[in-house]
Scaffold this active site. Structure first.
Site, PDB file in Angstrom:
ATOM      1  N   HIS A   1       0.849  -1.185   0.000  1.00 44.15           N
ATOM      2  CA  HIS A   1       0.000   0.000   0.000  1.00 44.15           C
ATOM      3  C   HIS A   1       0.886   1.237   0.000  1.00 44.15           C
ATOM      4  O   HIS A   1       2.098   1.163   0.239  1.00 44.15           O
ATOM      5  CB  HIS A   1      -0.902   0.027   1.244  1.00 44.15           C
ATOM      6  CG  HIS A   1      -0.119   0.230   2.509  1.00 44.15           C
ATOM      7  ND1 HIS A   1       0.667  -0.756   3.059  1.00 44.15           N
ATOM      8  CD2 HIS A   1       0.028   1.314   3.313  1.00 44.15           C
ATOM      9  CE1 HIS A   1       1.256  -0.297   4.158  1.00 44.15           C
ATOM     10  NE2 HIS A   1       0.896   0.968   4.328  1.00 44.15           N
TER      11      HIS A   1
ATOM     12  N   ARG B   1       5.662   5.937  14.014  1.00 41.09           N
ATOM     13  CA  ARG B   1       5.563   6.482  12.648  1.00 41.09           C
ATOM     14  C   ARG B   1       4.912   7.842  12.649  1.00 41.09           C
ATOM     15  O   ARG B   1       3.908   8.051  13.342  1.00 41.09           O
ATOM     16  CB  ARG B   1       4.720   5.545  11.772  1.00 41.09           C
ATOM     17  CG  ARG B   1       4.763   5.947  10.296  1.00 41.09           C
ATOM     18  CD  ARG B   1       3.854   5.098   9.453  1.00 41.09           C
ATOM     19  NE  ARG B   1       2.620   5.799   9.162  1.00 41.09           N
ATOM     20  CZ  ARG B   1       1.573   5.239   8.563  1.00 41.09           C
ATOM     21  NH1 ARG B   1       1.604   3.978   8.208  1.00 41.09           N
ATOM     22  NH2 ARG B   1       0.493   5.955   8.324  1.00 41.09           N
TER      23      ARG B   1
ATOM     24  N   ASP C   1       0.767   4.985   2.036  1.00 43.60           N
ATOM     25  CA  ASP C   1       0.056   5.466   3.219  1.00 43.60           C
ATOM     26  C   ASP C   1      -1.042   6.479   2.877  1.00 43.60           C
ATOM     27  O   ASP C   1      -0.815   7.430   2.113  1.00 43.60           O
ATOM     28  CB  ASP C   1       1.040   6.079   4.224  1.00 43.60           C
ATOM     29  CG  ASP C   1       1.886   4.999   4.883  1.00 43.60           C
ATOM     30  OD1 ASP C   1       1.411   3.850   5.017  1.00 43.60           O
ATOM     31  OD2 ASP C   1       3.040   5.304   5.249  1.00 43.60           O
TER      32      ASP C   1
ATOM     33  N   HIS D   1       4.636   0.018   0.019  1.00 43.83           N
ATOM     34  CA  HIS D   1       5.422  -0.772   0.965  1.00 43.83           C
ATOM     35  C   HIS D   1       4.599  -1.882   1.598  1.00 43.83           C
ATOM     36  O   HIS D   1       3.367  -1.869   1.568  1.00 43.83           O
ATOM     37  CB  HIS D   1       6.083   0.113   2.027  1.00 43.83           C
ATOM     38  CG  HIS D   1       5.151   0.955   2.815  1.00 43.83           C
ATOM     39  ND1 HIS D   1       4.572   2.109   2.331  1.00 43.83           N
ATOM     40  CD2 HIS D   1       4.675   0.824   4.076  1.00 43.83           C
ATOM     41  CE1 HIS D   1       3.798   2.648   3.246  1.00 43.83           C
ATOM     42  NE2 HIS D   1       3.831   1.879   4.332  1.00 43.83           N
TER      43      HIS D   1
HETATM   44  C1  SIN Z   1       3.461   0.960   7.678  1.00 46.61           C
HETATM   45  O1  SIN Z   1       2.784   0.451   6.778  1.00 46.61           O
HETATM   46  O2  SIN Z   1       3.626   2.167   7.762  1.00 46.61           O
HETATM   47  C2  SIN Z   1       4.146   0.069   8.693  1.00 46.61           C
HETATM   48  C3  SIN Z   1       5.341  -0.552   8.114  1.00 46.61           C
HETATM   49  C4  SIN Z   1       6.019  -1.472   9.091  1.00 46.61           C
HETATM   50  O3  SIN Z   1       5.439  -1.816  10.132  1.00 46.61           O
HETATM   51  O4  SIN Z   1       7.145  -1.878   8.812  1.00 46.61           O
END
Ligand code: SIN
Length: 288
Positions: A104, A279, A106, A263
């Site tokens: 996806h 994050r 973000d 990602h």
């Molecule tokens: C995310 O999708 O922002 C999380 C990525 C992760 O947990 O490595």
């Protein structure tokens, strides 16, 4: 030590050294970082020690920050921080435990998806000397450039629908009976429409924007045709030559550009193996 940017082999990623993100970034360094972020899409900083306020200050250097819609996972003192973790306290997850389980970009389910995100690793699981819970980033701009001209012409002008509910439905379908959005969260995330191919607001580079996590269908096409195109694009984006795999170490900070990348977090660990990251999520503009 002087700031240094060392690009990785391949179309995505660079390691940044010679900077302590716990201290305010000098204006000249900020410009170097922004240029590197636009050029390489994923920046890796090793060996950082950050308080939550440091992470927020560093992230704000790149723009305004979002307060994530999944508000049950926000940091108690810094709501700009989304806690990503499988750790439980009093039987409740302290963070979003399934973040990024599908490829996806973000907030691509919002009318103005995120421009970029910054992730700081605090606890990382490992087994037999190998780190678990790696994260993969794919360069959807390099993937777009590798499409044949016929498909590029076919995709030109197409639009697709994005819906956060899709992610939750997938979690339920995959056996996570607890996955659910509140009525308020559902209200805040109505289906939105974005171009299938978007243009980077700074570099002007085009990239594939549809992702398996949030895109439901392409508008104006029969369902089977829409699904066939989406599956072709999703599979194409994550071909190994477009992907960087990050093996986390505690103290890593990875920041990425959500416009040309997608990602995926690999969920190959379980309690008592603990994973905890913080994050921040940068606001973005309407895709075009
Ligand atoms: C995310 O999708 O922002 C999380 C990525 C992760 O947990 O490595």
């Amino acid at each position: 030590m002087a700031l240094d940017i060392s690009p990785f082999d391949g179309p995505i990623g660079a390691e940044v050294s010679g900077i302590d993100l716990a201290r305010p970034v000098a204006a000249a360094d900020q410009k170097v970082l922004e240029d590197a972020w636009n050029a390489h899409a994923v920046l890796v900083f090793r060996g950082q020690t950050l308080e939550p306020a440091d992470l927020v200050r560093f992230s704000r250097g790149f723009g305004a920050l979002e307060i994530h819609v999944l508000d049950q996972y926000l940091h108690a003192d810094h709501p700009e921080i989304l806690v990503v973790s499988n750790i439980q306290e009093n039987g409740e997850p302290i963070g979003i435990y399934d973040a990024g389980r599908y490829w996806h970009s973000d907030l691509s389910y919002l009318a103005e998806p995120s421009r970029g995100s910054v992730l700081y690793a605090i606890e990382i699981p490992e087994e037999g000397g190998e780190t678990l819970g790696n994260t993969l980033w794919a360069h959807a701009g390099a993937a777009y450039e590798a499409l044949d001209d016929g498909l590029k012409a076919r995709l030109d002008g197409l639009e697709a629908a994005f819906d956060l509910g899709k992610r939750f439905q997938k979690l339920v379908d995959d056996g996570d009976a607890d996955a659910a959005m509140t009525d308020e969260q559902i209200k805040k995330t109505p289906e939105v429409v974005h171009p299938v191919i978007r243009t980077h607001p700074v570099t002007g580079r085009k990239s594939i924007f549809v992702n398996i996590g949030h895109t439901t269908h392409i508008l104006g096409l029969p369902a089977d045709e829409s699904q066939a195109i989406l599956e072709e694009l999703w599979a194409h984006c994550i071909r190994p030559e477009f992907v960087y795999r990050h093996k986390w170490r505690e103290g890593d900070v990875v920041m990425w550009d959500n416009v040309p990348t997608q990602h995926l977090a690999i969920c190959d660990y379980a309690l008592p193996q603990r994973r905890l990251l913080h994050r921040t999520t940068l606001s973005g503009d309407r895709p075009y």
